[in-house]
Design a protein around this motif. Structure first.
Motif, PDB file in Angstrom:
ATOM      1  N   ASP A  84       1.024  -0.947  -0.007  1.00  0.00           N
ATOM      2  CA  ASP A  84      -0.029   0.057   0.114  1.00  0.00           C
ATOM      3  C   ASP A  84       0.931   1.226  -0.085  1.00  0.00           C
ATOM      4  OD1 ASP A  84      -2.646  -0.974  -0.187  1.00  0.00           O
ATOM      5  OD2 ASP A  84      -2.507  -1.479   1.988  1.00  0.00           O
ATOM      6  N   GLY A  85       0.791   2.070  -0.978  1.00  0.00           N
ATOM      7  CA  GLY A  85       1.333   3.334  -0.945  1.00  0.00           C
ATOM      8  C   GLY A  85       0.584   4.628  -0.624  1.00  0.00           C
ATOM      9  N   PRO A  86       1.084   5.796  -0.774  1.00  0.00           N
ATOM     10  CA  PRO A  86       0.157   7.012  -0.309  1.00  0.00           C
ATOM     11  C   PRO A  86      -1.003   6.965  -1.305  1.00  0.00           C
ATOM     12  CG  PRO A  86       2.534   7.667  -0.477  1.00  0.00           C
ATOM     13  CD  PRO A  86       2.427   6.080  -1.109  1.00  0.00           C
ATOM     14  N   ASP A  87      -1.838   7.796  -0.486  1.00  0.00           N
ATOM     15  CA  ASP A  87      -3.480   7.706  -1.181  1.00  0.00           C
ATOM     16  C   ASP A  87      -3.928   6.551  -1.404  1.00  0.00           C
ATOM     17  OD1 ASP A  87      -2.933  10.660  -1.308  1.00  0.00           O
ATOM     18  OD2 ASP A  87      -1.824  10.615  -3.191  1.00  0.00           O
ATOM     19  N   GLY A  88      -3.413   5.470  -0.898  1.00  0.00           N
ATOM     20  CA  GLY A  88      -4.365   3.956  -1.032  1.00  0.00           C
ATOM     21  C   GLY A  88      -3.848   3.329  -2.426  1.00  0.00           C
ATOM     22  N   VAL A  89      -2.865   4.137  -3.352  1.00  0.00           N
ATOM     23  CA  VAL A  89      -2.424   3.205  -4.263  1.00  0.00           C
ATOM     24  C   VAL A  89      -1.831   1.783  -3.940  1.00  0.00           C
ATOM     25  CG1 VAL A  89      -1.050   3.402  -6.374  1.00  0.00           C
ATOM     26  CG2 VAL A  89      -2.187   5.409  -5.640  1.00  0.00           C
ATOM     27  N   ARG A  90      -2.349   0.902  -4.521  1.00  0.00           N
ATOM     28  CA  ARG A  90      -1.481  -0.357  -4.375  1.00  0.00           C
ATOM     29  C   ARG A  90      -0.819  -0.489  -5.360  1.00  0.00           C
ATOM     30  NH1 ARG A  90      -1.204  -3.964  -0.032  1.00  0.00           N
ATOM     31  NH2 ARG A  90      -0.922  -5.974  -0.750  1.00  0.00           N
ATOM     32  N   LEU A  91       0.768  -0.794  -5.046  1.00  0.00           N
ATOM     33  CA  LEU A  91       1.783  -0.853  -6.119  1.00  0.00           C
ATOM     34  C   LEU A  91       2.192  -2.454  -6.364  1.00  0.00           C
ATOM     35  CD1 LEU A  91       4.272   0.055  -7.614  1.00  0.00           C
ATOM     36  CD2 LEU A  91       5.500   0.187  -5.447  1.00  0.00           C
ATOM     37  N   ALA A  92       2.230  -2.768  -7.269  1.00  0.00           N
ATOM     38  CA  ALA A  92       2.966  -4.353  -7.375  1.00  0.00           C
ATOM     39  C   ALA A  92       3.904  -4.301  -8.530  1.00  0.00           C
ATOM     40  CB  ALA A  92       1.913  -5.319  -7.741  1.00  0.00           C
ATOM     41  N   VAL A  93       5.029  -5.034  -8.387  1.00  0.00           N
ATOM     42  CA  VAL A  93       6.277  -5.128  -9.343  1.00  0.00           C
ATOM     43  C   VAL A  93       6.200  -6.448  -9.871  1.00  0.00           C
ATOM     44  CG1 VAL A  93       8.735  -5.368  -9.478  1.00  0.00           C
ATOM     45  CG2 VAL A  93       7.903  -4.032  -7.827  1.00  0.00           C
ATOM     46  N   VAL A  94       5.681  -6.324 -11.230  1.00  0.00           N
ATOM     47  CA  VAL A  94       5.385  -7.497 -12.029  1.00  0.00           C
ATOM     48  C   VAL A  94       6.188  -7.986 -13.175  1.00  0.00           C
ATOM     49  CG1 VAL A  94       2.745  -7.243 -11.518  1.00  0.00           C
ATOM     50  CG2 VAL A  94       3.590  -6.165 -13.501  1.00  0.00           C
ATOM     51  N   SER A  95       7.167  -7.278 -13.621  1.00  0.00           N
ATOM     52  CA  SER A  95       8.127  -7.584 -14.523  1.00  0.00           C
ATOM     53  C   SER A  95       9.341  -8.453 -14.053  1.00  0.00           C
ATOM     54  CB  SER A  95       8.851  -6.327 -15.013  1.00  0.00           C
ATOM     55  OG  SER A  95       9.307  -5.538 -13.944  1.00  0.00           O
ATOM     56  N   ARG A  96       9.615  -9.227 -15.023  1.00  0.00           N
ATOM     57  CA  ARG A  96      10.799 -10.073 -14.595  1.00  0.00           C
ATOM     58  C   ARG A  96      11.909  -9.309 -14.512  1.00  0.00           C
ATOM     59  NH1 ARG A  96      15.118 -12.556 -16.991  1.00  0.00           N
ATOM     60  NH2 ARG A  96      14.604 -11.294 -19.013  1.00  0.00           N
ATOM     61  N   ILE A  97      12.557  -9.388 -13.308  1.00  0.00           N
ATOM     62  CA  ILE A  97      13.728  -8.679 -12.811  1.00  0.00           C
ATOM     63  C   ILE A  97      15.065  -9.096 -13.395  1.00  0.00           C
ATOM     64  CG2 ILE A  97      14.903  -7.754 -10.766  1.00  0.00           C
ATOM     65  CD1 ILE A  97      12.083  -7.108 -10.802  1.00  0.00           C
ATOM     66  N   ASP A  98      15.784  -8.069 -13.961  1.00  0.00           N
ATOM     67  CA  ASP A  98      17.151  -8.390 -14.530  1.00  0.00           C
ATOM     68  C   ASP A  98      18.020  -8.487 -13.620  1.00  0.00           C
ATOM     69  OD1 ASP A  98      16.337  -8.414 -17.185  1.00  0.00           O
ATOM     70  OD2 ASP A  98      16.470  -6.297 -17.359  1.00  0.00           O
ATOM     71  N   ASN A  99      18.358  -9.861 -13.149  1.00  0.00           N
ATOM     72  CA  ASN A  99      19.497  -9.741 -12.171  1.00  0.00           C
ATOM     73  C   ASN A  99      20.642 -10.583 -12.696  1.00  0.00           C
ATOM     74  OD1 ASN A  99      19.961  -9.891  -9.322  1.00  0.00           O
ATOM     75  ND2 ASN A  99      19.776 -11.901  -9.160  1.00  0.00           N
ATOM     76  N   PRO A 100      21.901  -9.979 -12.476  1.00  0.00           N
ATOM     77  CA  PRO A 100      23.198 -10.597 -12.889  1.00  0.00           C
ATOM     78  C   PRO A 100      23.111 -11.981 -12.491  1.00  0.00           C
ATOM     79  CG  PRO A 100      23.583  -8.731 -11.458  1.00  0.00           C
ATOM     80  CD  PRO A 100      22.171  -8.821 -11.453  1.00  0.00           C
ATOM     81  N   GLU A 101      23.360 -12.891 -13.564  1.00  0.00           N
ATOM     82  CA  GLU A 101      23.677 -14.419 -13.399  1.00  0.00           C
ATOM     83  C   GLU A 101      24.677 -14.496 -12.121  1.00  0.00           C
ATOM     84  OE1 GLU A 101      24.440 -15.634 -17.119  1.00  0.00           O
ATOM     85  OE2 GLU A 101      22.903 -14.117 -17.710  1.00  0.00           O
ATOM     86  N   PRO A 102      24.415 -15.355 -11.107  1.00  0.00           N
ATOM     87  CA  PRO A 102      25.366 -15.594 -10.235  1.00  0.00           C
ATOM     88  C   PRO A 102      26.740 -16.368 -10.554  1.00  0.00           C
ATOM     89  CG  PRO A 102      23.592 -17.209  -9.697  1.00  0.00           C
ATOM     90  CD  PRO A 102      23.236 -16.213 -10.781  1.00  0.00           C
ATOM     91  N   GLY A 103      27.997 -15.612 -10.232  1.00  0.00           N
ATOM     92  CA  GLY A 103      29.158 -16.254 -10.573  1.00  0.00           C
ATOM     93  C   GLY A 103      29.144 -16.612 -12.081  1.00  0.00           C
TER      94      GLY A 103
END
Lengths: 103, 255
Positions: A84-103
């Motif tokens: 829940d963010g300000p003014d009642g906006v509901r935020l969700a992160v839905v994209s595939r995250i770019d994460n460096p491949e480990p090692g």
């Protein structure tokens, strides 16, 4: 209303979407803000702060790493991966995250 | 010198890297400027018209034949990476050579072969023949998926904003992506307006700030007019700051 904001990097997509989301919410509409950017920072513009933005990102990342189950419907997604963010906006992160491949 | 500029969209990567490439070339060094952004950007900052830069031809990559081993796609064995750069790059002002992959101008479904060829050619380019200056697209996608693997130094362009700092912190992980080829990662502060902006950027990213490029109306005007900053405002504070950056890194040039 289902509204997507697109454009070149740095042109103001995130700022624009956050102001639209909060303005709609202030006028009494139920608003879900979806961060679909592979470098997600909508949380900062909405005003939920650095830490909460990164918490949502790490939850999304746990999905890619197979540590969590994908939500199988909209309501689950919004309740489990949203915040829940300000003014009642509901935020969700839905994209595939770019994460460096480990090692 | 093999230098890749990365950072959040709009931080100033193209303006800084284009200006950097030309200033390096003015000192009589061979410079290859490369652009892997599917949207045009670096060409403008170099002072080139977009329509002068055709994509790399499709047959530069070939598909594995049935029964063959190895990856499905590879660089055509007839393509020598060094000659490919000579052939498919175009000349930009000050003698900079400019190579880009296909832009989203024509039919996007035909672009990926040109983009793959671009990546093979850059990754196989022999060391020591070119100073390579690269401009990656904004954000983390290409940076985290091997598109900067040719570089030995990564410069993260960071503005004094929370979103740019967050992107900078994420991009800092590029240092350890490839343990066998660790990269030097430093920050270029961009659009600096306030005295404590540089300190804020250093603290916020946890990295060394190697250069500070001030906010500069002339640079913004150059972008508005689709002109290279170096042509429109050669004496502006931002262009001068990039010149100092060239000096800082100059011991690594390939003569």
């Amino acid at each position: 209303m289902k509204l997507a904001v697109v454009g070149k990097g740095g042109s103001g997509k995130t700022t624009t979407s956050s102001v639209i989301a909060r303005t709609l919410a202030r006028n009494g509409t139920a608003v879900v803000a979806l961060d679909c950017d592979s470098n997600p920072n909508l949380g900062i513009s909405l005003g939920v702060g650095d830490e909460e933005t990164e918490r949502l990102v790490s939850m999304r990342q746990a999905l890619d790493e197979g540590e969590e189950e994908h939500a199988n419907n909209w309501d689950t997604l919004i309740s489990r991966y949203g915040s829940d963010g300000p003014d009642g906006v509901r935020l969700a992160v839905v994209s595939r995250i770019d994460n460096p491949e480990p090692g | 010198m093999r230098l890749a500029f990365v950072g959040k969209g709009g931080a100033g990567k193209s303006a800084i890297s284009g200006t950097f490439a030309r200033q390096l070339a003015r000192q009589d060094h061979k410079v290859l400027a490369i652009d892997s952004d599917p949207l045009p950007g670096l060409a403008y900052s170099l002072g080139l018209a977009i329509d002068r830069t055709p994509p790399i031809p499709d047959d530069a990559v070939i598909e594995r034949k049935e029964g063959e081993e190895g990856p499905r796609w590879r660089l055509n064995p007839d393509v020598d990476p060094f000659e490919a750069v000579e052939k498919w790059s175009v000349e930009a002002p000050d003698g900079v050579r400019f190579l880009q992959f296909g832009k989203i101008m024509g039919d996007p479904k035909n672009l990926w072969r040109s983009q793959m060829a671009f990546r093979f050619i850059i990754n196989k380019l022999p060391e020591g023949r070119w100073n390579v200056v690269g401009d990656l697209p904004g954000g983390t996608r290409q940076a985290f998926t091997g598109w900067g693997s040719w570089a030995s130094t990564i410069l993260i362009v960071v503005e004094p904003t929370a979103k740019s700092l967050l992107s900078g912190r994420r991009l800092a992980r590029m240092a350890d992506l490839d343990p066998e080829n660790p990269k030097r990662v430093m920050v270029v502060a961009s659009k600096v307006r306030e005295p404590d902006d540089v300190e804020m950027i250093a603290k916020g990213t946890g990295l060394d700030v190697i250069a500070s490029v001030p906010w500069d109306e002339d640079l913004a005007e150059a972008e508005r007019r689709q002109l290279a900053p170096l042509d429109f405002a050669p004496a502006s504070p931002a262009v001068r700051a990039v010149e100092s950056l060239v000096e800082r890194l100059s011991e690594e040039r390939v003569a």
